[in-house]
Motif scaffolding. Structure first.
Motif, PDB file in Angstrom:
ATOM      1  N   THR A 153      -5.035  -4.355  -2.235  1.00 37.89           N
ATOM      2  CA  THR A 153      -4.486  -3.985  -0.931  1.00 37.89           C
ATOM      3  C   THR A 153      -5.584  -3.441  -0.026  1.00 37.89           C
ATOM      4  O   THR A 153      -5.604  -3.704   1.182  1.00 37.89           O
ATOM      5  N   ALA A 154      -6.524  -2.688  -0.622  1.00 35.10           N
ATOM      6  CA  ALA A 154      -7.623  -2.137   0.181  1.00 35.10           C
ATOM      7  C   ALA A 154      -8.571  -3.244   0.654  1.00 35.10           C
ATOM      8  O   ALA A 154      -9.064  -3.209   1.790  1.00 35.10           O
ATOM      9  N   ILE A 155      -8.834  -4.244  -0.200  1.00 36.25           N
ATOM     10  CA  ILE A 155      -9.678  -5.376   0.200  1.00 36.25           C
ATOM     11  C   ILE A 155      -9.026  -6.120   1.362  1.00 36.25           C
ATOM     12  O   ILE A 155      -9.686  -6.494   2.343  1.00 36.25           O
ATOM     13  N   LEU A 156      -7.715  -6.325   1.260  1.00 34.99           N
ATOM     14  CA  LEU A 156      -6.994  -7.020   2.331  1.00 34.99           C
ATOM     15  C   LEU A 156      -7.092  -6.240   3.638  1.00 34.99           C
ATOM     16  O   LEU A 156      -7.301  -6.817   4.715  1.00 34.99           O
ATOM     17  N   THR A 157      -6.976  -4.922   3.557  1.00 36.49           N
ATOM     18  CA  THR A 157      -7.118  -4.083   4.747  1.00 36.49           C
ATOM     19  C   THR A 157      -8.527  -4.199   5.322  1.00 36.49           C
ATOM     20  O   THR A 157      -8.710  -4.319   6.539  1.00 36.49           O
ATOM     21  N   GLN A 158      -9.526  -4.164   4.437  1.00 36.39           N
ATOM     22  CA  GLN A 158     -10.922  -4.292   4.884  1.00 36.39           C
ATOM     23  C   GLN A 158     -11.145  -5.635   5.595  1.00 36.39           C
ATOM     24  O   GLN A 158     -11.804  -5.702   6.630  1.00 36.39           O
ATOM     25  N   VAL A 181      -6.884   8.575  -4.382  1.00 35.94           N
ATOM     26  CA  VAL A 181      -5.539   8.776  -3.829  1.00 35.94           C
ATOM     27  C   VAL A 181      -5.549   8.556  -2.319  1.00 35.94           C
ATOM     28  O   VAL A 181      -4.670   7.877  -1.771  1.00 35.94           O
ATOM     29  N   LYS A 182      -6.552   9.113  -1.641  1.00 33.56           N
ATOM     30  CA  LYS A 182      -6.648   8.980  -0.185  1.00 33.56           C
ATOM     31  C   LYS A 182      -6.772   7.508   0.217  1.00 33.56           C
ATOM     32  O   LYS A 182      -6.066   7.039   1.114  1.00 33.56           O
ATOM     33  N   ASP A 183      -7.656   6.761  -0.453  1.00 37.98           N
ATOM     34  CA  ASP A 183      -7.847   5.348  -0.126  1.00 37.98           C
ATOM     35  C   ASP A 183      -6.563   4.553  -0.341  1.00 37.98           C
ATOM     36  O   ASP A 183      -6.194   3.702   0.466  1.00 37.98           O
ATOM     37  N   TYR A 184      -5.880   4.840  -1.446  1.00 35.36           N
ATOM     38  CA  TYR A 184      -4.661   4.087  -1.744  1.00 35.36           C
ATOM     39  C   TYR A 184      -3.572   4.389  -0.717  1.00 35.36           C
ATOM     40  O   TYR A 184      -2.905   3.482  -0.215  1.00 35.36           O
ATOM     41  N   ILE A 185      -3.398   5.667  -0.394  1.00 38.62           N
ATOM     42  CA  ILE A 185      -2.348   6.043   0.552  1.00 38.62           C
ATOM     43  C   ILE A 185      -2.606   5.424   1.924  1.00 38.62           C
ATOM     44  O   ILE A 185      -1.680   4.951   2.597  1.00 38.62           O
ATOM     45  N   GLU A 186      -3.876   5.406   2.344  1.00 37.47           N
ATOM     46  CA  GLU A 186      -4.200   4.778   3.628  1.00 37.47           C
ATOM     47  C   GLU A 186      -3.853   3.291   3.603  1.00 37.47           C
ATOM     48  O   GLU A 186      -3.316   2.746   4.573  1.00 37.47           O
ATOM     49  N   ALA A 187      -4.155   2.635   2.487  1.00 39.85           N
ATOM     50  CA  ALA A 187      -3.852   1.210   2.360  1.00 39.85           C
ATOM     51  C   ALA A 187      -2.343   0.977   2.343  1.00 39.85           C
ATOM     52  O   ALA A 187      -1.818   0.081   3.021  1.00 39.85           O
ATOM     53  N   ILE A 188      -1.621   1.793   1.575  1.00 35.81           N
ATOM     54  CA  ILE A 188      -0.176   1.589   1.458  1.00 35.81           C
ATOM     55  C   ILE A 188       0.523   1.905   2.782  1.00 35.81           C
ATOM     56  O   ILE A 188       1.513   1.271   3.146  1.00 35.81           O
ATOM     57  N   ASP A 189      -0.002   2.865   3.546  1.00 39.20           N
ATOM     58  CA  ASP A 189       0.579   3.174   4.857  1.00 39.20           C
ATOM     59  C   ASP A 189       0.476   1.977   5.790  1.00 39.20           C
ATOM     60  O   ASP A 189       1.390   1.700   6.582  1.00 39.20           O
ATOM     61  N   LYS A 190      -0.643   1.259   5.718  1.00 41.63           N
ATOM     62  CA  LYS A 190      -0.806   0.077   6.571  1.00 41.63           C
ATOM     63  C   LYS A 190       0.152  -1.036   6.151  1.00 41.63           C
ATOM     64  O   LYS A 190       0.653  -1.786   6.989  1.00 41.63           O
ATOM     65  N   ILE A 191       0.402  -1.120   4.847  1.00 46.97           N
ATOM     66  CA  ILE A 191       1.368  -2.109   4.370  1.00 46.97           C
ATOM     67  C   ILE A 191       2.774  -1.731   4.832  1.00 46.97           C
ATOM     68  O   ILE A 191       3.536  -2.566   5.313  1.00 46.97           O
ATOM     69  N   LYS A 192       3.124  -0.448   4.701  1.00 49.48           N
ATOM     70  CA  LYS A 192       4.451  -0.001   5.143  1.00 49.48           C
ATOM     71  C   LYS A 192       4.659  -0.297   6.632  1.00 49.48           C
ATOM     72  O   LYS A 192       5.775  -0.589   7.069  1.00 49.48           O
TER      73      LYS A 192
END
Length: 230
Positions: A13-18, A100-111
């Motif tokens: 998910t983070a790669i996709l955001t990047q 945790v911070k990186d994951y939450i930022e990524a999941i927030d963008k997905i939400k």
């Protein structure tokens, strides 16, 4: 230690955001950012491509998304969104603050790109799920996804349940919450035959059927339930 599947979900998910925020990324840049090998990044890119993400590979330069591509709201089904929310609960147990911070930022963008109807449901599910680290790696239930859907869609559910005395009973239940203990997942549900809330171990549910009948949502939070019943 957080399991490898959850780490990989976080990284994908983070790669996709990047890829959405930068025009071009190299495998070595991504490998360094996520502290994995370049070979692992190659596998991650293939996995994203296989899931339908249009990634353009420029030989010797790196990866970019096909111009104009954005994550559409329909990319995630309701059950997939529920799985992401469950993974988020697990990630929050990790002791590495940066992870945790990186994951939450990524999941927030997905939400942010979820359809409103699904967004409301995943927020309800997040409120009605409690997760403690599961030390038992055995997968002992196939019903979690269906119960997440029943909980957020208020579907009356019929279960065949084996109690502690090894007796089989048929119950009509209104799913309310899902709790993870160290060894098992537990369903908290209003049991129509007992006319009260009951705990059901998911590994003892031998058959499950989501009925077309809807039940009226229970107007309390999970914390209010704990306060009233414990």
């Amino acid at each position: 230690m957080i399991d490898n599947d959850t780490k990989r979900l976080s990284r994908l998910t983070a790669i996709l955001t990047q890829l959405q925020t930068k025009r071009l990324l190299t495998a070595s840049e991504l490998a360094k950012k996520f502290s994995v090998s370049v070979r692992t990044i190659y596998r991650d890119i293939r996995a994203l491509e296989q899931s339908g993400v249009p990634i353009f590979t420029e030989e010797g330069k790196g990866y970019s998304l096909v111009e104009g591509y954005k994550i559409p709201p329909v990319m995630f089904t309701e059950t997939q969104a529920n799985a992401l929310i469950l993974a988020e609960q697990l990630v929050l147990k990790n002791k590495d603050a940066s992870f945790v911070k990186d994951y939450i930022e990524a999941i927030d963008k997905i939400k942010a790109v979820l359809a409103h109807s699904i967004k409301d449901k995943v927020n309800l599910l997040a409120e009605r799920t409690r997760f403690s680290q599961n030390i038992n790696s055995e997968k002992n239930s196939n019903n979690l996804s269906d119960l997440q859907y029943a909980l957020t869609s208020f579907c009356l559910t019929k279960i065949e349940y084996i109690n502690e005395a090894k007796e089989s009973t048929s119950r009509l239940v209104e799913p309310f919450a899902l709790l993870s203990t160290q060894e098992n997942w537990l369903l908290v549900a209003w049991c129509r035959s007992r006319k009260d809330f009951r705990f059901f171990r998911l590994d003892r549910i031998k058959k499950l059927e989501l009925l077309s009948e809807k039940f009226a949502p229970h107007k309390m939070t999970l914390q209010e339930y704990f306060d009233r019943h414990h």
